[in-house]
Design an enzyme around this catalytic site. Structure first.
Site, mmCIF file in Angstrom:
data_model
loop_
_atom_site.group_PDB
_atom_site.id
_atom_site.type_symbol
_atom_site.label_atom_id
_atom_site.label_comp_id
_atom_site.label_asym_id
_atom_site.label_seq_id
_atom_site.Cartn_x
_atom_site.Cartn_y
_atom_site.Cartn_z
ATOM 1 N N HIS A 1 0.859 -1.182 0.000
ATOM 2 C CA HIS A 1 0.000 0.000 0.000
ATOM 3 C C HIS A 1 0.898 1.237 0.000
ATOM 4 O O HIS A 1 2.002 1.220 0.531
ATOM 5 C CB HIS A 1 -0.877 -0.030 1.260
ATOM 6 C CG HIS A 1 -1.948 1.007 1.324
ATOM 7 N ND1 HIS A 1 -1.693 2.335 1.608
ATOM 8 C CD2 HIS A 1 -3.302 0.919 1.175
ATOM 9 C CE1 HIS A 1 -2.827 3.009 1.624
ATOM 10 N NE2 HIS A 1 -3.827 2.174 1.364
ATOM 11 N N ASP B 1 2.862 -4.390 8.228
ATOM 12 C CA ASP B 1 1.563 -3.737 8.088
ATOM 13 C C ASP B 1 0.497 -4.824 8.177
ATOM 14 O O ASP B 1 0.289 -5.591 7.245
ATOM 15 C CB ASP B 1 1.494 -3.013 6.741
ATOM 16 C CG ASP B 1 0.129 -2.387 6.476
ATOM 17 O OD1 ASP B 1 -0.758 -2.484 7.348
ATOM 18 O OD2 ASP B 1 -0.051 -1.803 5.392
ATOM 19 N N GLN C 1 -4.757 -5.486 6.872
ATOM 20 C CA GLN C 1 -5.708 -6.392 6.238
ATOM 21 C C GLN C 1 -5.734 -7.768 6.889
ATOM 22 O O GLN C 1 -6.644 -8.558 6.633
ATOM 23 C CB GLN C 1 -5.383 -6.536 4.748
ATOM 24 C CG GLN C 1 -5.549 -5.275 3.942
ATOM 25 C CD GLN C 1 -6.980 -4.774 3.910
ATOM 26 O OE1 GLN C 1 -7.926 -5.538 4.024
ATOM 27 N NE2 GLN C 1 -7.144 -3.467 3.754
ATOM 28 N N LYS D 1 -10.821 -1.407 10.291
ATOM 29 C CA LYS D 1 -10.782 -2.621 9.464
ATOM 30 C C LYS D 1 -11.265 -3.842 10.245
ATOM 31 O O LYS D 1 -11.301 -4.945 9.700
ATOM 32 C CB LYS D 1 -9.357 -2.896 8.978
ATOM 33 C CG LYS D 1 -8.663 -1.734 8.282
ATOM 34 C CD LYS D 1 -9.126 -1.505 6.877
ATOM 35 C CE LYS D 1 -8.223 -0.506 6.180
ATOM 36 N NZ LYS D 1 -8.645 -0.234 4.801
ATOM 37 N N CYS E 1 -4.718 2.099 -3.939
ATOM 38 C CA CYS E 1 -3.523 2.683 -3.294
ATOM 39 C C CYS E 1 -2.324 1.749 -3.432
ATOM 40 O O CYS E 1 -1.524 1.601 -2.499
ATOM 41 C CB CYS E 1 -3.791 3.010 -1.828
ATOM 42 S SG CYS E 1 -4.971 4.346 -1.585
#
Length: 548
Positions: free
Chosen positions: A119, A196, A199, A222, A359
């Site tokens: 991202h 990260d 997700q 999220k 993104c």
């Protein structure tokens, strides 16, 4: 088709206004739990600040605020609650790290390793750090279909690597990356690791100690929680040697005009009044996932297999990324149809998906495409919703492909003066949609040579090129787009502006025109903004020619 046991917890699906809404964009943000909404509302009914007052209500709120930190600590199996830093979200967490990791950790000429899947929020902060410190950015490659090439990727991490930043799960494709192996290789060469987990966090059980990463970031919204709050996990020893990200109240131990002494982690990173309601809601959402983990995993696995089987039968459809080791996110393209057109058609049937580059522009460039349709499922979705999505998707593909293949020249609207009236006369959105398609067919196409930066209009959802010129004191327009819908909208706008003097064109009221032909309420904000960008581009041209 068994009833979905999770749907009852989310008011978005019980509200009468959303009765026929199919929401398949959970990778962008999840729907919110009623319990999350309740606790944030309760806080605002009698809100007090935390950490700064000794009266009863403030002490009770501070206790709940810090208990929330422990909830998140246990959720990701951190060793200490001081390793949980509240931020505005994963983006701020990464930016905090890029700004605050001690510069002594980097030597000019070293490299930062990221993957081609990342991202933008896990690319740009490291690019800025690299520019500041004289570092190089190295990229772990992917296969032709968008799967991380782990063998080549690991070989890029070497003795000259200072930091490795990797997404646990690709936001654009849904791949689950082999982060443990990457972390192990980074540790072997003495590099810091940033994961990260945005997700991954609501789909996969995360144990930061078992992973061994130095930092792990994610966002509340999220995972059924409020927007505007997230977590930066960091090993305590590293957080303690990092300087503050921002300064102000809450994060100081003593202040004098001669100097300031800061508190330790996490408070030294949490200057100012925090998002108290968001943190309380975050803890409630986290506890829900923890309590229902097995059921969530089971429901998602079922829906993932169900949709994958159905998509695999659609001719011309390509699913990008890992087909096996993935969460319930599918990113695909369809031969001969742009993702923008299909996304717009799905929207006419009240089906919400994400289209574009997500993104992740470098990823799309590596795949040789300009975007995908992304369908992201969560535990509250149903088989019936997926059936409706596939049915409408197939109908949309048929409309765009068959429509282009079988329409004869007799079906074209002969003169552009008829276009706006045809749109205005259409009684329903389906009829207007078809008229827009026909309008697009009436628009003369620009040559490929004219698809250049000089004619490109920026700020549009899809690529758009507009050529303006004045002949015999009146404006002439040509335009093009990869999207058939956008071509239709261009034709509708052009018919009103062409053949008029530049000074007259500058009086054009786009919003009023769209309302007059009944289009304003059907255009999404992004689509309307794209048309405005086109008109503004034409205005800029006319301003320089209005006195000529």
């Amino acid at each position: 088709m068994s009833p979905n046991p999770f749907r009852q917890y989310f008011p978005a699906f019980t509200h009468s206004a959303n009765a026929n809404w199919v929401y398949l964009d959970s990778a962008a943000t999840t729907q919110k739990l009623q319990t999350v909404i309740d606790i944030t509302e309760q806080y605002y009914q009698s809100s007090v600040n935390v950490h700064r007052s000794s009266y009863k209500q403030a002490s009770e709120t501070t206790q709940k605020f810090e208990e929330a930190r422990v909830v998140l600590q246990n959720f990701i199996h951190a060793a200490d609650s001081r390793e949980i830093v509240w931020t505005k979200g994963a983006t701020e967490s990464v930016n905090l790290l890029a700004a605050c990791i001690p510069r002594t950790s980097f030597i000019k000429g070293q490299n930062i390793v990221i993957s081609a899947l990342e991202h933008h929020a896990n690319i740009v902060p490291w690019q800025i750090l690299a520019q500041q410190m004289g570092l190089q950015i190295k990229v772990m490659p992917i296969t032709d279909n968008g799967v991380l090439d782990i063998k080549k990727g690991l070989s890029i991490i070497d003795q000259n690597t200072a930091l490795v930043a990797i997404g646990h799960v690709s936001n654009a494709l849904g791949n689950i990356n082999p982060v443990k192996a990457i972390i192990a290789k980074a540790q072997a060469v003495g590099a810091l690791t940033v994961v990260d987990g945005t997700q991954a966090i609501s789909h996969i059980q995360v144990d930061v100690q078992e992973l061994g990463c130095d930092f792990y970031v994610f966002s509340s919204h999220k995972m059924f929680g409020p927007t505007g709050v997230g977590v930066l996990y960091g090993k305590l020893a590293l957080l303690e040697i990092m300087p503050p990200y921002q300064t102000g109240g809450e994060m100081i131990k003593t202040v004098s005009f001669e100097g300031t002494e800061f508190l330790g982690s996490p408070l030294k990173f949490e200057a100012g009044t925090p998002n108290v309601a968001g943190v309380l809601g975050f803890a409630v959402a986290t506890s829900f996932i923890q309590e229902h983990r097995d059921g969530i995993v089971k429901q998602e696995a079922h829906l993932k297999c169900y949709l994958q089987q159905r998509l695999s039968k659609i001719e011309g459809l390509t699913i990008w990324g890992d087909h096996n080791n993935k969460i319930a996110t599918f990113s695909f393209t369809v031969s001969g149809v742009t993702h923008y057109d299909l996304g717009s058609y799905l929207n006419t049937q009240n089906i919400s998906v994400r289209v574009g580059h997500h993104c992740a522009m470098p990823l799309m460039a590596a795949l040789g495409i300009n975007g995908t349709i992304r369908v992201s499922i969560h535990c509250y979705n149903t088989e019936q919703e997926l059936d409706k999505f596939v049915e409408v998707l197939v109908a949309g593909i048929h409309l765009f492909t068959k429509g282009e293949a079988v329409k004869s020249v007799d079906t074209k609207i002969d003169t552009q003066s008829e276009l706006a009236q045809a749109i205005a006369d259409a009684k329903s959105w389906d009829e207007k949609f078809r008229q827009i398609m026909l309008a697009g067919k009436a628009l003369p196409r620009l040559s490929q040579e004219q698809h250049n930066k000089d004619l490109e209009v920026f700020g549009c959802e899809s690529q758009v090129w507009v050529k303006c010129q004045v002949t015999d004191t009146v404006l002439e327009l040509q335009g093009d787009s990869s999207s058939k819908i956008v071509r239709g909208l261009l034709a509708i706008i052009f018919e009103t502006l062409e053949g008029k003097a530049p000074a007259t064109v500058l009086t054009f009221d786009l919003d009023g025109h769209l309302r007059s032909i009944g289009l304003a309420r059907y255009l999404s904000d992004s689509r309307a903004n794209g048309i405005k960008a086109v008109v503004n581009n034409i205005f800029d041209f006319c301003k320089t020619h209005s006195n000529n």
